[in-house]
Design a protein around this motif. Structure first.
Motif, PDB file in Angstrom:
ATOM      1  N   ALA A  49       0.876  -1.309  -0.304  1.00 31.71           N
ATOM      2  CA  ALA A  49      -0.197   0.397   0.371  1.00 31.71           C
ATOM      3  C   ALA A  49       0.987   1.268  -0.073  1.00 31.71           C
ATOM      4  O   ALA A  49       0.543   2.158  -0.616  1.00 31.71           O
ATOM      5  N   MET A  50       1.630   1.754   0.764  1.00 35.61           N
ATOM      6  CA  MET A  50       3.053   2.399   0.717  1.00 35.61           C
ATOM      7  C   MET A  50       3.407   2.670  -0.730  1.00 35.61           C
ATOM      8  O   MET A  50       3.430   3.484  -0.812  1.00 35.61           O
ATOM      9  N   SER A  51       3.787   1.758  -1.547  1.00 35.00           N
ATOM     10  CA  SER A  51       4.214   1.620  -2.257  1.00 35.00           C
ATOM     11  C   SER A  51       3.538   2.176  -3.216  1.00 35.00           C
ATOM     12  O   SER A  51       3.705   3.006  -4.747  1.00 35.00           O
ATOM     13  N   TRP A  52       2.159   1.890  -3.245  1.00 35.01           N
ATOM     14  CA  TRP A  52       1.076   2.278  -4.896  1.00 35.01           C
ATOM     15  C   TRP A  52       1.290   3.596  -4.158  1.00 35.01           C
ATOM     16  O   TRP A  52       0.606   4.599  -4.902  1.00 35.01           O
ATOM     17  N   LEU A  53       1.293   3.813  -3.111  1.00 38.87           N
ATOM     18  CA  LEU A  53       0.877   5.227  -2.942  1.00 38.87           C
ATOM     19  C   LEU A  53       2.060   6.362  -2.914  1.00 38.87           C
ATOM     20  O   LEU A  53       2.057   7.452  -4.071  1.00 38.87           O
ATOM     21  N   VAL A  54       3.319   5.828  -3.431  1.00 37.22           N
ATOM     22  CA  VAL A  54       4.437   6.195  -3.786  1.00 37.22           C
ATOM     23  C   VAL A  54       4.066   6.871  -5.106  1.00 37.22           C
ATOM     24  O   VAL A  54       4.173   7.726  -5.772  1.00 37.22           O
ATOM     25  N   GLY A  55       3.311   5.563  -6.247  1.00 36.43           N
ATOM     26  CA  GLY A  55       3.715   5.499  -7.229  1.00 36.43           C
ATOM     27  C   GLY A  55       2.246   6.457  -7.831  1.00 36.43           C
ATOM     28  O   GLY A  55       2.606   7.248  -8.826  1.00 36.43           O
ATOM     29  N   VAL A  56       1.289   6.494  -7.037  1.00 34.37           N
ATOM     30  CA  VAL A  56      -0.233   7.152  -7.265  1.00 34.37           C
ATOM     31  C   VAL A  56       0.090   8.802  -7.316  1.00 34.37           C
ATOM     32  O   VAL A  56      -0.373   9.817  -8.395  1.00 34.37           O
ATOM     33  N   THR A  57       1.175   9.392  -6.368  1.00 28.89           N
ATOM     34  CA  THR A  57       1.328  10.492  -5.958  1.00 28.89           C
ATOM     35  C   THR A  57       2.564  10.788  -6.992  1.00 28.89           C
ATOM     36  O   THR A  57       2.015  12.395  -6.960  1.00 28.89           O
ATOM     37  N   TYR A  58       3.264  10.161  -7.048  1.00 29.41           N
ATOM     38  CA  TYR A  58       4.681  10.667  -8.595  1.00 29.41           C
ATOM     39  C   TYR A  58       3.312  11.114  -9.723  1.00 29.41           C
ATOM     40  O   TYR A  58       3.804  11.826 -10.257  1.00 29.41           O
ATOM     41  N   TRP A  59       2.482  10.241 -10.062  1.00 27.36           N
ATOM     42  CA  TRP A  59       2.082  10.648 -11.636  1.00 27.36           C
ATOM     43  C   TRP A  59       1.368  11.901 -11.171  1.00 27.36           C
ATOM     44  O   TRP A  59       0.693  12.231 -12.262  1.00 27.36           O
ATOM     45  N   LEU A 101      -6.768   4.987 -10.056  1.00 27.92           N
ATOM     46  CA  LEU A 101      -6.283   4.221  -9.066  1.00 27.92           C
ATOM     47  C   LEU A 101      -5.758   4.854  -7.899  1.00 27.92           C
ATOM     48  O   LEU A 101      -5.576   3.728  -7.248  1.00 27.92           O
ATOM     49  N   PHE A 102      -6.000   5.691  -7.129  1.00 28.00           N
ATOM     50  CA  PHE A 102      -5.853   6.180  -5.867  1.00 28.00           C
ATOM     51  C   PHE A 102      -7.142   5.810  -4.890  1.00 28.00           C
ATOM     52  O   PHE A 102      -6.940   5.422  -3.722  1.00 28.00           O
ATOM     53  N   ILE A 107     -10.026   3.151  -0.191  1.00 33.05           N
ATOM     54  CA  ILE A 107     -10.777   1.683   0.367  1.00 33.05           C
ATOM     55  C   ILE A 107     -10.448   0.939   1.636  1.00 33.05           C
ATOM     56  O   ILE A 107     -11.010   0.517   2.674  1.00 33.05           O
ATOM     57  N   SER A 108      -8.862   1.023   1.874  1.00 35.47           N
ATOM     58  CA  SER A 108      -7.893   0.570   2.245  1.00 35.47           C
ATOM     59  C   SER A 108      -8.218   0.939   4.071  1.00 35.47           C
ATOM     60  O   SER A 108      -7.935   1.157   4.874  1.00 35.47           O
ATOM     61  N   ALA A 109      -8.423   2.772   3.205  1.00 39.37           N
ATOM     62  CA  ALA A 109      -8.407   3.095   4.078  1.00 39.37           C
ATOM     63  C   ALA A 109      -9.846   3.214   5.206  1.00 39.37           C
ATOM     64  O   ALA A 109     -10.054   2.939   6.961  1.00 39.37           O
ATOM     65  N   TRP A 110     -10.931   2.593   4.650  1.00 42.22           N
ATOM     66  CA  TRP A 110     -12.251   2.774   5.066  1.00 42.22           C
ATOM     67  C   TRP A 110     -11.942   0.908   5.783  1.00 42.22           C
ATOM     68  O   TRP A 110     -12.975   0.860   7.438  1.00 42.22           O
ATOM     69  N   VAL A 111     -12.103   0.247   5.329  1.00 46.20           N
ATOM     70  CA  VAL A 111     -11.813  -1.418   5.889  1.00 46.20           C
ATOM     71  C   VAL A 111     -11.045  -1.428   6.782  1.00 46.20           C
ATOM     72  O   VAL A 111     -11.253  -2.081   8.036  1.00 46.20           O
ATOM     73  N   LYS A 112      -9.396  -0.928   6.473  1.00 45.58           N
ATOM     74  CA  LYS A 112      -7.961  -1.381   7.742  1.00 45.58           C
ATOM     75  C   LYS A 112      -7.757   0.594   8.145  1.00 45.58           C
ATOM     76  O   LYS A 112      -6.151   0.679   7.374  1.00 45.58           O
ATOM     77  N   PRO A 113      -8.174   0.818   8.847  1.00 47.95           N
ATOM     78  CA  PRO A 113      -7.799   2.270   9.342  1.00 47.95           C
ATOM     79  C   PRO A 113      -6.478   2.140   9.746  1.00 47.95           C
ATOM     80  O   PRO A 113      -5.878   0.626  10.992  1.00 47.95           O
ATOM     81  N   GLY A 114      -5.577   2.724  10.055  1.00 51.30           N
ATOM     82  CA  GLY A 114      -4.486   3.064  10.047  1.00 51.30           C
ATOM     83  C   GLY A 114      -3.182   1.815   9.785  1.00 51.30           C
ATOM     84  O   GLY A 114      -2.075   2.252   9.601  1.00 51.30           O
ATOM     85  N   LEU A 115      -3.975   1.227   8.046  1.00 50.63           N
ATOM     86  CA  LEU A 115      -2.435   0.564   7.739  1.00 50.63           C
ATOM     87  C   LEU A 115      -1.884   1.285   6.183  1.00 50.63           C
ATOM     88  O   LEU A 115      -0.204   1.379   6.599  1.00 50.63           O
ATOM     89  N   VAL A 116      -2.036   2.692   5.752  1.00 53.00           N
ATOM     90  CA  VAL A 116      -0.821   3.333   5.779  1.00 53.00           C
ATOM     91  C   VAL A 116      -1.141   4.799   6.302  1.00 53.00           C
ATOM     92  O   VAL A 116       0.435   5.021   7.141  1.00 53.00           O
ATOM     93  N   TRP A 117      -1.393   5.560   6.679  1.00 53.37           N
ATOM     94  CA  TRP A 117      -2.131   6.429   7.843  1.00 53.37           C
ATOM     95  C   TRP A 117      -2.015   6.181   8.894  1.00 53.37           C
ATOM     96  O   TRP A 117      -3.099   6.206   8.914  1.00 53.37           O
ATOM     97  N   PRO A 118      -1.351   5.882   9.848  1.00 51.13           N
ATOM     98  CA  PRO A 118      -1.553   5.524  12.104  1.00 51.13           C
ATOM     99  C   PRO A 118      -2.887   6.260  11.978  1.00 51.13           C
ATOM    100  O   PRO A 118      -2.881   5.561  12.851  1.00 51.13           O
ATOM    101  N   PHE A 149     -11.235  13.135   5.612  1.00 51.63           N
ATOM    102  CA  PHE A 149      -9.700  12.372   4.293  1.00 51.63           C
ATOM    103  C   PHE A 149     -10.491  12.625   3.124  1.00 51.63           C
ATOM    104  O   PHE A 149     -10.224  12.585   1.767  1.00 51.63           O
ATOM    105  N   THR A 150     -11.429  11.636   3.210  1.00 49.50           N
ATOM    106  CA  THR A 150     -12.290  11.176   1.995  1.00 49.50           C
ATOM    107  C   THR A 150     -13.473  12.062   1.164  1.00 49.50           C
ATOM    108  O   THR A 150     -12.561  11.888   0.157  1.00 49.50           O
ATOM    109  N   GLY A 151     -13.659  12.871   2.047  1.00 50.07           N
ATOM    110  CA  GLY A 151     -14.010  14.362   0.931  1.00 50.07           C
ATOM    111  C   GLY A 151     -13.320  14.862   0.790  1.00 50.07           C
ATOM    112  O   GLY A 151     -12.972  15.157  -0.641  1.00 50.07           O
ATOM    113  N   MET A 152     -12.441  15.355   1.070  1.00 47.89           N
ATOM    114  CA  MET A 152     -11.336  16.730   0.616  1.00 47.89           C
ATOM    115  C   MET A 152     -10.221  15.528  -0.372  1.00 47.89           C
ATOM    116  O   MET A 152     -10.064  16.445  -1.695  1.00 47.89           O
ATOM    117  N   THR A 153     -10.721  14.507  -0.548  1.00 51.27           N
ATOM    118  CA  THR A 153      -9.197  13.340  -1.672  1.00 51.27           C
ATOM    119  C   THR A 153     -10.587  13.733  -3.098  1.00 51.27           C
ATOM    120  O   THR A 153     -10.228  13.819  -3.843  1.00 51.27           O
TER     121      THR A 153
END
Length: 423
Positions: A49-59, A101-102, A107-118, A149-153
């Motif tokens: 997930a963190m690697s995916w965050l790098v890829g999506v944020t980069y592009w 792609l984001f 979805i992970s933020a809702w299904v498993k909170p804290g996985l990416v953003w503590p 976070f969801t609304g802002m994104t």
């Protein structure tokens, strides 16, 4: 010697050529996404997930760079950039796919909170306690919460997609009827759009990246992200310009002064990025406040005081790679105006922007002993697959848009001035 352009625009390349390239880009994108999914099973959900965050944020940063360059072009009524503006507009087609792609991260933020953003998990251990018992989080909870976070994104991507739609529609429509109203419409859109883009990219950087360590304070973070967006957009613009020149599309359109202008702007933002980054580091180092210095400490030393890999990434890649090397090279007029050389410099800048994002995101991954995961780790593999995956989709969207309209805005009021542009 400067080669001035004729007034006739180049013909569009055959659709089959771009269609073939688009198919290859999409294939590469799907392969990259598939490999990143493999990373989920090999290295675990958090690393993937963190690697995916790098890829999506980069592009996304690259697409924001395109958007900013189009907005600024209209606000200042630039002439030289008319020749490349259409390519930036094609790049804006990627925003809707970047939003899609984001979605896995959302979805992970809702299904498993804290996985990416503590901070999304109130029971997450942090600084000797938990997020739920952290006084600092309590002060920021109105901003750092999942609903916000969801609304802002959604708002970020919605605003970028809307601005892109309005800018593309007016620009493409002008090719058909030549009406001046489309130019004025884009100026009005851009006057508002510059403010919207500036605020949205700042909050996106804070939410997506900076909040990985929400205890950290920095007033320069949005400006740092803005600088990388601009450098990325300009670098890709250089690569596209050279690509079209070598294909023959820009025959009768391109002259040396066009690439000199975009290269000089890239040089200016290299200095700007260095100023912003140095200011952030110097102010934090000089103040020596623990609430601020810990962010850099994580990226320099392990818990036992020994230097970690991120220290050398910061010194070698960030300081020298991101600033010293491109700065010294682009001091040369010859380097800025030689297509093959400036393209190599552009590729270099794109590479170090990726390293810069890794420097800001990946240290949030920790080993069992609490030290940040090293730069050269399995996570770097999934970062590369993520960048290829998301990038393949973005390139595909650009190439799909490419043959749908003219190579350059042939009825733009400043097209004649652009084609005869000189220093």
């Amino acid at each position: 010697m400067t080669s001035h352009a004729a007034t006739a625009p180049a013909a569009l390349p055959a659709e089959t050529t771009t269609a073939s390239a688009a198919s290859k880009a999409l294939t590469a994108g799907i392969a990259g996404i598939a490999l990143t999914i493999v990373g989920y099973f090999v290295s675990g959900a958090q690393v993937a997930a963190m690697s995916w965050l790098v890829g999506v944020t980069y592009w996304t940063a690259m697409a924001i760079g395109f958007l900013l360059l189009v907005l600024i072009h209209h606000v200042v009524d630039a002439s030289w950039s008319v020749v490349i503006r259409r390519q930036w507009e094609h790049g804006l087609a990627s925003f809707k796919w970047l939003a899609l792609l984001f979605l896995p991260l959302l979805i992970s933020a809702w299904v498993k909170p804290g996985l990416v953003w503590p901070w999304m998990d109130l029971s997450h251990p942090i600084h000797g306690g938990t997020v739920g018992t952290d006084v600092l989080y309590a002060k920021k909870a109105g901003f750092l919460n999942l609903n916000m976070f969801t609304g802002m994104t959604v708002g970020f991507f919605g605003s970028w997609i809307l601005l892109s739609y309005l800018l593309r529609k007016a620009s493409f429509s002008q090719d058909n009827d030549g009406a001046a109203k489309w130019t004025f419409m884009n100026r009005r859109t851009s006057a508002v759009g510059v403010i919207v883009a500036a605020l949205s990219l700042t909050f996106a950087a804070v939410y997506w990246v900076k909040s990985l360590e929400y205890h950290w304070f920095s007033t320069m973070y949005g400006v740092w992200f803005f600088a990388n967006c601009m450098r990325g957009g300009l670098s890709l613009g250089i690569i596209i310009m050279v690509w079209l020149l070598h294909r023959g599309d820009y025959k009768g359109v391109y002259n040396t002064n066009h690439i000199h202008c975009i290269s000089t702007l890239a040089f200016a933002f290299t200095v700007f990025w260095a100023y912003v980054t140095f200011s952030q580091y110097f102010l934090i180092w000089n103040a020596n406040v623990p609430e601020e210095t810990f962010w850099y400490n994580i990226r320099e030393i392990n818990a036992d005081g020994s230097p970690n890999q991120w220290k050398y990434v910061g010194i070698i890649a960030i300081l020298f790679g991101h600033f010293v090397v491109p700065f010294c090279l682009m001091l040369s007029y010859r380097y800025k105006t030689t297509p093959v050389i400036i393209r190599r410099i552009a590729y270099w800048i794109l590479a170090v922007i990726l390293i810069d994002l890794c420097y800001n995101i990946l240290p949030a991954l920790r080993e069992a002993n609490g030290n940040p995961l090293p730069f050269f780790s399995i996570a770097l593999v999934w970062v590369l697959t993520s960048v290829i995956g998301v990038g393949g989709v973005c390139v595909w969207s650009y190439l799909k848009s490419f043959p749908t309209t003219k190579l350059i805005p042939i009825r733009d009021p400043r097209i004649a001035e652009c084609l005869t542009h000189h220093e």
